[in-house]
Motif scaffolding. Structure first.
Motif, short mmCIF file in Angstrom:
data_model
loop_
_atom_site.label_atom_id
_atom_site.label_comp_id
_atom_site.label_asym_id
_atom_site.label_seq_id
_atom_site.Cartn_x
_atom_site.Cartn_y
_atom_site.Cartn_z
N GLY A 176 5.78 0.44 -1.88
CA GLY A 176 6.73 1.54 -1.90
C GLY A 176 6.44 2.55 -0.80
O GLY A 176 5.79 2.22 0.20
N GLU A 177 6.90 3.77 -1.00
CA GLU A 177 6.75 4.83 0.00
C GLU A 177 6.03 6.04 -0.59
O GLU A 177 6.20 6.35 -1.76
CB GLU A 177 8.13 5.28 0.52
CG GLU A 177 8.84 4.29 1.40
CD GLU A 177 10.16 4.86 1.92
OE1 GLU A 177 10.67 4.32 2.92
OE2 GLU A 177 10.69 5.83 1.31
N ILE A 178 5.27 6.70 0.27
CA ILE A 178 4.76 8.04 -0.06
C ILE A 178 5.78 9.02 0.51
O ILE A 178 6.11 8.97 1.70
CB ILE A 178 3.37 8.30 0.57
CG1 ILE A 178 2.34 7.33 0.00
CG2 ILE A 178 2.94 9.75 0.34
CD1 ILE A 178 1.98 7.54 -1.45
N ARG A 179 6.29 9.93 -0.36
CA ARG A 179 7.31 10.88 0.10
C ARG A 179 6.90 12.30 -0.23
O ARG A 179 6.33 12.58 -1.29
CB ARG A 179 8.65 10.60 -0.57
CG ARG A 179 9.30 9.30 -0.18
CD ARG A 179 10.64 9.17 -0.88
NE ARG A 179 11.16 7.81 -0.81
CZ ARG A 179 12.15 7.36 -1.58
NH1 ARG A 179 12.69 8.19 -2.49
NH2 ARG A 179 12.58 6.13 -1.47
N SER A 180 7.21 13.18 0.71
CA SER A 180 7.06 14.62 0.48
C SER A 180 8.47 15.19 0.41
O SER A 180 9.12 15.41 1.44
CB SER A 180 6.28 15.27 1.63
OG SER A 180 6.20 16.66 1.44
N GLY A 181 8.96 15.36 -0.82
CA GLY A 181 10.37 15.73 -0.98
C GLY A 181 11.24 14.56 -0.57
O GLY A 181 11.09 13.45 -1.07
N ASP A 182 12.14 14.79 0.37
CA ASP A 182 13.01 13.72 0.87
C ASP A 182 12.45 13.05 2.11
O ASP A 182 13.06 12.13 2.66
CB ASP A 182 14.41 14.28 1.19
CG ASP A 182 15.12 14.78 -0.06
OD1 ASP A 182 14.86 14.22 -1.14
OD2 ASP A 182 15.91 15.75 0.05
N ILE A 183 11.26 13.51 2.57
CA ILE A 183 10.70 12.98 3.82
C ILE A 183 9.71 11.86 3.51
O ILE A 183 8.74 12.04 2.75
CB ILE A 183 9.98 14.09 4.60
CG1 ILE A 183 10.96 15.22 4.92
CG2 ILE A 183 9.35 13.54 5.88
CD1 ILE A 183 10.30 16.45 5.52
N ALA A 184 9.95 10.67 4.06
CA ALA A 184 9.03 9.54 3.89
C ALA A 184 7.84 9.72 4.83
O ALA A 184 8.01 9.94 6.03
CB ALA A 184 9.74 8.23 4.20
N ILE A 185 6.63 9.63 4.28
CA ILE A 185 5.40 9.78 5.07
C ILE A 185 4.90 8.44 5.56
O ILE A 185 4.49 8.30 6.71
CB ILE A 185 4.31 10.48 4.22
CG1 ILE A 185 4.82 11.83 3.70
CG2 ILE A 185 3.02 10.65 5.04
CD1 ILE A 185 5.23 12.80 4.78
N ASP A 186 4.95 7.43 4.67
CA ASP A 186 4.46 6.10 5.07
C ASP A 186 4.87 5.07 4.03
O ASP A 186 5.12 5.40 2.86
CB ASP A 186 2.92 6.12 5.18
CG ASP A 186 2.37 4.92 5.94
OD1 ASP A 186 3.17 4.22 6.61
OD2 ASP A 186 1.16 4.67 5.85
N GLU A 187 4.96 3.81 4.46
CA GLU A 187 5.11 2.69 3.54
C GLU A 187 3.70 2.23 3.15
O GLU A 187 2.85 2.00 4.02
CB GLU A 187 5.87 1.54 4.19
CG GLU A 187 7.34 1.86 4.42
CD GLU A 187 8.10 0.66 4.97
OE1 GLU A 187 7.44 -0.26 5.51
OE2 GLU A 187 9.33 0.64 4.85
N VAL A 188 3.47 2.09 1.84
CA VAL A 188 2.10 1.82 1.38
C VAL A 188 2.10 0.77 0.27
O VAL A 188 3.14 0.43 -0.30
CB VAL A 188 1.44 3.11 0.83
CG1 VAL A 188 1.40 4.20 1.89
CG2 VAL A 188 2.15 3.59 -0.43
N LEU A 189 0.88 0.29 -0.01
CA LEU A 189 0.63 -0.53 -1.20
C LEU A 189 -0.28 0.29 -2.11
O LEU A 189 -1.27 0.87 -1.65
CB LEU A 189 -0.06 -1.84 -0.83
CG LEU A 189 0.75 -2.85 -0.03
CD1 LEU A 189 -0.16 -4.00 0.43
CD2 LEU A 189 1.92 -3.39 -0.85
#
Length: 467
Positions: free
Chosen positions: A57-70
């Motif tokens: 999935g994704e790490i998000r800060s609000g509506d901003i995607a920070i990175d795709e992660v496991l």
């Protein structure tokens, strides 16, 4: 003190790779991670996942995607710490790592202290204290030998030995103390002959483990090899040839090496720490005298001594230097290898003459080399690779490398020595019980069954953050 009610987080990988892992552990780890992690499959909730599950999935800060992660989920008690845990595998951008950590802390986690994950593993019964210390040794291991010793200790080989010793002592201590409770009835629960046999055997095992520390410490930090000889015999040239770089200054001027120079090489998975020393000779130069004094110190510290002489020297002068060196060697376990250097400047007949005239003792080896031409160095490396050390490493014998364990085992031996003397002299049972209890105490200190916050603080503060 352990902060078990808190959820901790820290990067678990070093900077410089392509992927980084951020570790989270504690009661709220999955809830906190779920606040910033958004699975690709919207029907998945992180807090509902089973242990050993990996979610993309994704790490998000609000509506901003920070990175795709496991995100890998670990459920208590089946995790490294024994707690609910998660590991975020992200791209190793310093910005991404810093941002994810900031978001975890804002969501309720706190930064982990050095060694705090392993400390929690210890408190939660996932490993004992000696195994926890082995984790740090594994991280620091640089050779096959140091890795093998640390890995065996982490898997519980040493802990098993200590637990067995402690169990036998506890059994007899309880029987003796039971006798004290029935002191007026003159009963004997602990057979004195059997007790002496067991105490003697436990003491011998403690002594054997303590004796392995010298080898273990050398394998962990590098087996010290002192290169000694008269000035201009080729000591620095040999060091440079072994290291395959210009590490030491080479000069025809006697006394160029005023201080010891150290560097390491690995031979067959074992690290050797070479020490190039000042030349041994009579001199009035104050600085050179200090260097020669230091040479004597390095000889006493070394496990192997390489004495370099020149092929042009007479057998009488070589024998004299060898004899002088033997007098400096206090311990009989040291190995002496006599190297006759500069063979490129003499015939084979000259080598044969010296082979017949140089007097060798047990554990001494004679080799002919040319440090300048790099001939004979393969044979030297082979001789350095001690077959005895290899046999000990390949055996199932426990080798200790930790000074704390060594000191505790020495205390165990001293206490049990007093027990044996007490049994022979038939001293009162209450005094014998005190010494057995002391031995049990020191064995418990090794595994952490008996410990203090000060000891734990000293151990875990030397860990890296994230482990």
């Amino acid at each position: 003190m352990i902060r078990s009610e808190e959820t901790i987080c820290a990067p678990a990988t070093a900077i410089g790779g392509a992927i980084a892992v951020i570790r989270i552990s504690g009661p709220q780890s999955l809830d906190i991670c779920g606040k910033i992690f958004y699975p690709l499959d919207k029907d998945i909730k992180l807090v509902d996942q089973k242990g050993y599950t990996v979610v993309f999935g994704e790490i998000r800060s609000g509506d901003i995607a920070i990175d795709e992660v496991l995100v890998t989920v670990f459920r208590s008690p089946h995790s490294y710490t024994g707690e609910n845990s998660a590991e975020i595998s992200c791209h190793a951008s310093p910005y991404i790592i810093r941002k994810i950590l900031e978001m975890l802390i804002v969501s309720g986690a706190i930064s982990a202290k050095p060694g705090e994950f392993t400390q929690r593993a210890f408190f939660n019964g996932k490993m004992d204290l000696s195994q926890a210390e082995a984790v740090a040794d594994i991280i620091a291991s640089k050779t096959t030998a140091s890795h093998k010793i640390a890995f065996n200790q982490m898997r519980g080989g040493f802990s098993s030995e200590i637990s067995n010793l402690r169990g036998e002592l506890l059994n007899f201590a309880s029987l003796i103390e039971l006798e004290l409770d029935f002191g007026e009835e003159d009963v004997e629960f602990a057979d004195r002959k059997e007790l002496k046999v067991i105490i003697t055997r436990v003491k011998e095992l403690a002594d054997k483990l303590a004796a392995s520390f010298k080898l273990g410490n050398a394998l962990k930090n590098g087996i010290p090899v002192a290169i000694v000889g008269k000035p201009n015999s080729g000591k620095s040239t040999l060091l440079n040839a072994l290291l395959m770089e210009e590490r030491a200054i080479v000069s025809e001027i006697p006394g160029t090496t005023r201080d010891s120079i150290e560097d390491t090489i690995v031979i067959d998975g074992i690290e050797y720490r070479f020490i190039d020393t000042a030349g041994l000779r009579e001199t009035s130069d104050i600085i050179e005298v200090m260097g020669i004094k230091k040479t004597h110190e390095k000889i006493n510290q070394a496990s192997v001594i390489l004495l370099i002489d020149e092929i042009s020297d007479s057998a009488g002068s070589i024998n004299k230097r060898v004899h002088s060196l033997r007098e400096m060697i206090v311990e009989s376990e040291k190995r002496l290898i006599i190297l006759i250097n500069k063979t490129d400047s003499a015939s084979m007949d000259r080598q044969h003459e010296l082979e017949e005239e140089i007097i060798l003792m047990e554990k001494e080896t004679l080799l002919f080399i040319s440090a300048k031409q790099k001939s004979g160095l393969d044979e030297l490396r082979f001789r350095l690779s001690d077959i005895t050390v290899k046999e000990k490493l390949s055996s199932d014998d426990v080798i200790i490398t930790n000074i704390r364990h060594y000191e505790a085992l020495m205390h165990v031996s001293e206490s049990l020595g007093r027990v044996i003397s007490g049994l022979e002299e038939q001293i009162p049972e209450d005094l014998i019980a005190i010494d057995i209890r002391q031995a049990i105490h020191y064995l418990g200190e090794i595994t952490g069954e008996i410990t203090s916050d000060e000891i734990l603080g000293n151990i875990f503060r030397n860990f890296c953050i994230g482990k």
